[in-house]
Design a protein around this motif. Structure first.
Motif, PDB file in Angstrom:
ATOM      1  N   ARG A  63       0.812  -1.220   0.000  1.00 33.78           N
ATOM      2  CA  ARG A  63       0.000   0.000   0.000  1.00 33.78           C
ATOM      3  C   ARG A  63       0.848   1.275   0.000  1.00 33.78           C
ATOM      4  NH1 ARG A  63      -2.551   1.189   4.251  1.00 33.78           N
ATOM      5  NH2 ARG A  63      -1.484  -0.211   5.709  1.00 33.78           N
ATOM      6  N   TYR A  64       2.164   1.122   0.049  1.00 37.78           N
ATOM      7  CA  TYR A  64       3.047   2.284   0.071  1.00 37.78           C
ATOM      8  C   TYR A  64       3.663   2.506  -1.306  1.00 37.78           C
ATOM      9  CZ  TYR A  64       2.881   1.178   5.066  1.00 37.78           C
ATOM     10  OH  TYR A  64       2.465   0.895   6.336  1.00 37.78           O
ATOM     11  N   SER A  65       3.694   3.740  -1.720  1.00 32.57           N
ATOM     12  CA  SER A  65       4.415   4.096  -2.930  1.00 32.57           C
ATOM     13  C   SER A  65       5.141   5.404  -2.677  1.00 32.57           C
ATOM     14  CB  SER A  65       3.478   4.207  -4.133  1.00 32.57           C
ATOM     15  OG  SER A  65       2.506   5.203  -3.908  1.00 32.57           O
ATOM     16  N   LYS A  73      13.256  17.644  -6.281  1.00 33.33           N
ATOM     17  CA  LYS A  73      13.884  17.109  -5.069  1.00 33.33           C
ATOM     18  C   LYS A  73      12.821  16.782  -4.016  1.00 33.33           C
ATOM     19  CE  LYS A  73      18.485  19.014  -5.683  1.00 33.33           C
ATOM     20  NZ  LYS A  73      19.627  19.739  -5.078  1.00 33.33           N
ATOM     21  N   SER A  74      11.823  16.035  -4.459  1.00 28.87           N
ATOM     22  CA  SER A  74      10.803  15.609  -3.516  1.00 28.87           C
ATOM     23  C   SER A  74      10.632  14.094  -3.571  1.00 28.87           C
ATOM     24  CB  SER A  74       9.475  16.308  -3.777  1.00 28.87           C
ATOM     25  OG  SER A  74       8.854  15.792  -4.930  1.00 28.87           O
ATOM     26  N   ALA A  75      10.266  13.520  -2.457  1.00 31.30           N
ATOM     27  CA  ALA A  75      10.118  12.062  -2.333  1.00 31.30           C
ATOM     28  C   ALA A  75       8.943  11.790  -1.404  1.00 31.30           C
ATOM     29  CB  ALA A  75      11.404  11.451  -1.798  1.00 31.30           C
ATOM     30  N   ASN A  76       7.767  12.069  -1.874  1.00 30.81           N
ATOM     31  CA  ASN A  76       6.579  11.969  -1.038  1.00 30.81           C
ATOM     32  C   ASN A  76       6.120  10.521  -0.897  1.00 30.81           C
ATOM     33  OD1 ASN A  76       6.660  14.755  -0.957  1.00 30.81           O
ATOM     34  ND2 ASN A  76       5.100  15.006  -2.547  1.00 30.81           N
ATOM     35  N   LEU A  77       5.677  10.181   0.297  1.00 34.08           N
ATOM     36  CA  LEU A  77       5.145   8.846   0.575  1.00 34.08           C
ATOM     37  C   LEU A  77       3.626   8.878   0.390  1.00 34.08           C
ATOM     38  CD1 LEU A  77       5.639   5.929   1.705  1.00 34.08           C
ATOM     39  CD2 LEU A  77       5.030   6.879   3.941  1.00 34.08           C
ATOM     40  N   VAL A  78       3.125   7.947  -0.389  1.00 35.30           N
ATOM     41  CA  VAL A  78       1.681   7.817  -0.591  1.00 35.30           C
ATOM     42  C   VAL A  78       1.225   6.512   0.048  1.00 35.30           C
ATOM     43  CG1 VAL A  78      -0.199   7.716  -2.245  1.00 35.30           C
ATOM     44  CG2 VAL A  78       1.828   9.106  -2.753  1.00 35.30           C
ATOM     45  N   ILE A  79       0.270   6.619   0.947  1.00 39.04           N
ATOM     46  CA  ILE A  79      -0.329   5.432   1.565  1.00 39.04           C
ATOM     47  C   ILE A  79      -1.739   5.313   1.016  1.00 39.04           C
ATOM     48  CG2 ILE A  79      -0.934   4.248   3.708  1.00 39.04           C
ATOM     49  CD1 ILE A  79       1.048   6.082   5.173  1.00 39.04           C
ATOM     50  N   SER A  80      -2.018   4.219   0.350  1.00 37.89           N
ATOM     51  CA  SER A  80      -3.361   4.036  -0.201  1.00 37.89           C
ATOM     52  C   SER A  80      -4.218   3.292   0.824  1.00 37.89           C
ATOM     53  CB  SER A  80      -3.289   3.235  -1.501  1.00 37.89           C
ATOM     54  OG  SER A  80      -2.777   1.938  -1.231  1.00 37.89           O
ATOM     55  N   ALA A  81      -5.505   3.513   0.782  1.00 34.04           N
ATOM     56  CA  ALA A  81      -6.461   2.775   1.624  1.00 34.04           C
ATOM     57  C   ALA A  81      -5.985   2.706   3.075  1.00 34.04           C
ATOM     58  CB  ALA A  81      -6.674   1.371   1.073  1.00 34.04           C
ATOM     59  N   SER A  82      -5.924   3.865   3.714  1.00 32.43           N
ATOM     60  CA  SER A  82      -5.399   3.952   5.079  1.00 32.43           C
ATOM     61  C   SER A  82      -6.137   3.018   6.032  1.00 32.43           C
ATOM     62  CB  SER A  82      -5.532   5.390   5.597  1.00 32.43           C
ATOM     63  OG  SER A  82      -4.763   6.269   4.825  1.00 32.43           O
ATOM     64  N   GLN A  83      -5.373   2.519   7.003  1.00 32.44           N
ATOM     65  CA  GLN A  83      -5.937   1.655   8.038  1.00 32.44           C
ATOM     66  C   GLN A  83      -5.629   2.260   9.408  1.00 32.44           C
ATOM     67  OE1 GLN A  83      -3.915  -2.074   7.378  1.00 32.44           O
ATOM     68  NE2 GLN A  83      -4.891  -2.412   5.371  1.00 32.44           N
TER      69      GLN A  83
END
Lengths: 115, 112
Positions: A63-65, A73-83
């Motif tokens: 679920r992490y991308s 210069k960005s590296a954002n974390l995307v969490i899909s379908a949060s729990q």
């Protein structure tokens, strides 16, 4: 000098929604690695995802991308379908040019997931 | 799985005491690290070691020393504990890049 910046002290999201945690970095080294770790209230640091500066594709782990935008210069974390279990502190980090293989960390973002 | 073990999860000591925090890793990693974590400051590097008996200062070494007599063990020493050293201490070990550093569960140290 190398630097990691996380500008969101806290983020709030509802279950099943996606959330993006921001991370910008600064380095003069053309070769670098970026990490995201999760720290629950119990304190342990859990590795989530890694992106190398020469990787052609954005990293994904379940679920992490990682939304890697090199020019910005960005590296954002995307969490899909949060729990609910995603509620924790999240740290972005980069390997140092010196100090062996030590990491330099941002100040962290606290994520709260509600039902 | 890599295991990094810190000797205590919680520790309470008194001002002026000499305090030892122990860290052991089971993966034959050459690199080991001690970080300190404070609210709003993230993790900051205290000391690191890239081999037995080798040590290097990190960003905030004042008031601390380290010992690495065996490859698997890296000890952090507070020579004379002070209240401003109350903090969360995290040990890590790392294989060569680009592999991932692994952390212990942390020690919450209170100096009274």
């Amino acid at each position: 000098a190398q630097k990691i910046t996380q500008t969101q002290p806290g983020m709030f999201v509802q279950e099943k929604e996606a959330v993006t945690l921001d991370c910008t970095y600064d380095t003069s080294d053309p070769s670098y690695g970026l990490f995201w770790y999760k720290q629950p209230s119990s304190g342990e640091m859990i590795f989530l995802i890694y992106q190398g500066s020469y990787d052609q594709q954005n990293a994904t782990e379940g679920r992490y991308s990682l939304n890697f935008q090199k020019a910005r210069k960005s590296a954002n974390l995307v969490i899909s379908a949060s729990q609910l279990g995603d509620s924790a502190m999240y740290f972005c980090a980069m390997r140092r040019n010196q100090a062996g293989t030590a990491l330099i960390f941002g100040k962290g973002t606290t994520l709260s997931v509600s039902s | 799985d890599v295991k990094v073990t810190q000797s205590s999860r919680y520790l309470v000591k008194r001002t002026g005491e000499k305090v030892f925090l122990e860290c052991v890793q089971d993966m034959d990693h050459e690199n080991m690290f001690w970080y300190r974590q404070d609210p709003g400051l993230g993790l900051r590097l205290i000391y690191f070691s890239y081999d037995v008996k080798m040590k290097e200062k990190g960003d905030i070494p004042e008031g601390y020393s380290v010992s690495r007599e065996k490859k698997e063990r890296f000890s952090l020493i507070l020579e004379s504990a002070s209240t401003n050293q109350t903090s969360m201490y995290l040990c890590a070990s790392s294989p060569p890049p680009p592999q991932v550093p692994h952390f212990g569960d942390g020690t919450r140290l209170s100096i009274l």
